[in-house]
Every structure is written in structure tokens, then in C-alpha cells.
Write a protein that holds these residues in place. Structure first.
Motif, PDB file in Angstrom:
ATOM      1  N   GLN A 199       0.818  -1.212   0.000  1.00  0.00           N
ATOM      2  CA  GLN A 199       0.000   0.000   0.000  1.00  0.00           C
ATOM      3  C   GLN A 199       0.850   1.260   0.000  1.00  0.00           C
ATOM      4  O   GLN A 199       0.505   2.264  -0.621  1.00  0.00           O
ATOM      5  N   ALA A 207       1.882   2.009  -3.504  1.00  0.00           N
ATOM      6  CA  ALA A 207       0.737   2.543  -4.249  1.00  0.00           C
ATOM      7  C   ALA A 207       0.451   3.987  -3.859  1.00  0.00           C
ATOM      8  O   ALA A 207       0.210   4.848  -4.719  1.00  0.00           O
ATOM      9  N   GLU A 221       1.730   2.533  -8.189  1.00  0.00           N
ATOM     10  CA  GLU A 221       0.883   1.347  -8.175  1.00  0.00           C
ATOM     11  C   GLU A 221       0.956   0.536  -9.463  1.00  0.00           C
ATOM     12  O   GLU A 221       0.622  -0.641  -9.483  1.00  0.00           O
TER      13      GLU A 221
END
Length: 325
Positions: free
Chosen positions: A123, A126, A131
Motif C-alpha cells: 500500500q 501505491a 501502483e
């Protein structure tokens, strides 16, 4: 708008002494990170020109070890960026460094589990705008087990793995269950506070601390500063309490689909070099057609990026360039 927590304000204040550090929120946690971009890209930005879009270039993500922080990569980040043309990211894993240490969380969203560490790293990449990029993962010790966890769960995201004295076997990842139970209790927290205050950094992890660059002036202080930060001992205790090792070697066929550089010190007192060789051979034998390298660094312990930073840097750069990164 809710006011920021005292912990966040304090961490931001302490971290502000380093102008290269940044904060970003990841899964509700204020996360401290640094990013290095190739100097050629920096020059374009200074001239108000746009950086060329290179979607085929991976982003390099560095994961530190248990009780470490991103400063362990201070010798590596910019040279990696300049020599590979990739953006390089390092961050303080939750519990460590200047990253926030949550004191409460929703059910099913415990940030102190190994599975959460895998999701957190993905995460973070991203949230920083990468991402759609592959990730070249570099991890040391416990950070090595997390990047293997990423490769197992998200193989399509992974470009390659550089494993520095990784803890991959189930039994090598942290203390046994009874030890984790004790360290996760109130008495265990008190023991952690006394032991870490007295013995951190743990010299057993090194071959010879006298040979480590900037040991007294940089290395020791960067290990010890987090001891004074809010909720440090509580979060270490929670990390122990909720720690369940990632089951990785049953997925060796998945790991072996990615190019792997495996580095071990010849004097690793935590995991002997012969054990590292066994793990590497087990993974490499699963897919003999994928590029695999095993390198032993002489006069080096469990944390080669601290003890032999230039040798580690050269090995990682040469490996990545050999993949035509």
C-alpha cells in the motif's frame, strides 16, 4: 477536522531535523519514509522539466530489520538510484523509527501482524504513486521474510528479490511461541525496556563493530533514538504478542519464479551461513532457469548493510543491472 495526535506531532517534530525525510499516511498510520531519485531526474526538476515516464523501470523498495529503521540504508539509496535509473524508497516499518505506533485498531486490522506488514508495504508503494510499477524488493533479516511474503501473495507486482541474511524458515522467524507470549505481556514489556535500553544495538549481530563505518557517531544513535519516542516499548510488545511467522518455504516454487540475490555474512551468529545456503539451495532448485545468486561476505555478521555497506551496494547494483533493469 480532528486535531492530530500528540504522538504524530512529536514524531514530526523530532523527524524534522532531517530535511530528506517525509511523512505519508498508509492504512491510517503516519509513515516516515525517504525517496531517492536519479540525479539526472533531479536536474530535470530543477530546470522545471518533466521527468521522463519509464513504466518499464521498477521502483526499488528497501525493508529494514527488527529494531532497525530506514537509516540503515543511508549508504545505499542515492547510489542505487543513480546506477539503476530507478526511484528508491525506504521507510520505517510500523513499531520502528519515526513511524506512528497505533494504540488501537479496528477488528481485523491489527497493524502488528506479519500479514499486515506485507499489505502495508504494498500500500505504501501505491500511495506514493507507483501502483502500476513492478517492485524490486530488498530486505534484511525480518525485512527479508516480509518481501518474500509480498512475492508469495502478489507475484505479479514483484520484479526481483535481494535477500540480506533473511529469516525465511518458519522456525527462524523470531522467538518461539512461549517467548512471544512472555514478551507480549506486561512483565515482558518491562524486560524489553530494560534489555533494549542497555543492549541496543545488539552487538552479537555483527562480526566486528569496530569496523563499521560511523558506529559511534551515526549507527548507535540511530538505533537508540526510537527508544525515547512515544509508545515504542508498547508497540514492540504488541509486535511480539501478535507475531505469527509467515509460512514461506512451502511456496518456494512461487519465490523461485523471481530472480533472487541472496547475501549472507560468513560470521552470522543469528543464522549460520550454512543454514542460509540450505534455504537458498532449496528455493533455487525449484526453478533452475531463473537467475539466482548466492554471495557470502567475509568478516560480516547478520546485518551486512550496516557492516559491509559498499559490498552490499555493489552486489545489489550488479545484480539488478544484470537483469537489464
Amino acid at each position: 477536522m480532528a486535531l492530530p495526535s500528540v504522538q504524530r506531532v512529536f514524531l514530526e517534530s523530532v523527524a524534522s531535523t532531517d530535511p530528506e525525510g517525509r511523512f505519508i499516511e498508509v492504512n491510517g498510520i503516519q509513515t516516515y519514509y525517504k525517496k531517492a531519485i536519479p540525479q539526472s531526474h533531479g536536474q530535470l526538476l530543477q530546470n522545471q522539466q518533466s521527468i521522463p515516464n519509464e513504466p518499464n523501470k521498477p521502483v526499488i523498495l528497501l525493508l529494514h530489520h527488527f529494531l532497525g529503521n530506514l537509516y540503515t540504508w543511508r549508504h545505499h539509496m542515492q547510489p542505487l538510484a543513480d546506477n539503476t535509473g530507478c526511484h528508491v524508497i525506504a521507510y520505517d516499518r510500523p513499531t520502528f523509527g519515526f513511524t506512528e505506533r497505533p494504540t488501537k485498531w479496528e477488528e481485523g486490522r491489527n497493524p502488528y501482524t506479519q500479514e499486515a506488514s506485507v499489505e502495508f508495504a504494498v500500500q505504501l508503494v501505491a500511495n506514493l504513486g507507483y501502483e502500476n510499477r513492478k517492485i524490486a524488493l530488498v530486505g534484511v533479516s525480518g525485512g527479508g521474510s516480509i518481501i518474500c511474503g509480498i512475492a508469495v501473495k502478489y507475484p505479479d507486482l514483484v520484479h526481483s528479490l535481494c535477500l540480506l541474511a533473511p529469516s525465511i524458515r518458519h522456525e527462524d522467524q523470531g522467538p518461539p511461541p512461549i517467548g512471544r507470549h512472555i514478551l507480549g505481556s506486561a512483565p515482558g514489556r518491562l524486560f524489553l525496556k530494560i534489555a533494549l535500553y542497555q543492549y541496543l544495538p545488539i552487538t552479537l549481530f555483527y562480526h566486528n563493530t569496530n569496523s563499521i563505518p560511523d558506529w559511534e557517531t551515526v549507527v548507535k544513535p540511530t538505533y537508540r533514538v526510537p527508544l525515547t519516542l512515544p509508545n515504542f516499548y508498547e508497540s514492540v510488545s504488541w509486535l511480539m504478542k501478535y507475531f505469527v511467522p509467515l509460512d514461506l518455504l512451502p511456496y518456494k516454487n512461487v519465490l523461485a519464479q523471481k530472480p533472487i540475490l541472496y547475501i549472507s555474512g560468513d560470521d552470522d551468529k543469528y543464522l549460520h551461513v550454512d543454514k542460509h545456503r540450505e534455504v537458498f539451495d532449496e528455493i533455487a532448485s525449484s526453478c533452475p532457469n531463473v537467475k539466482m545468486e548466492f554471495k557470502v561476505i567475509n568478516e560480516c555478521g547478520h546485518l551486512p548493510q550496516d557492516e559491509k555497506p559498499q559490498e552490499v551496494l555493489n552486489s545489489v547494483i550488479n545484480f539488478l543491472l544484470s537483469l537489464q533493469i
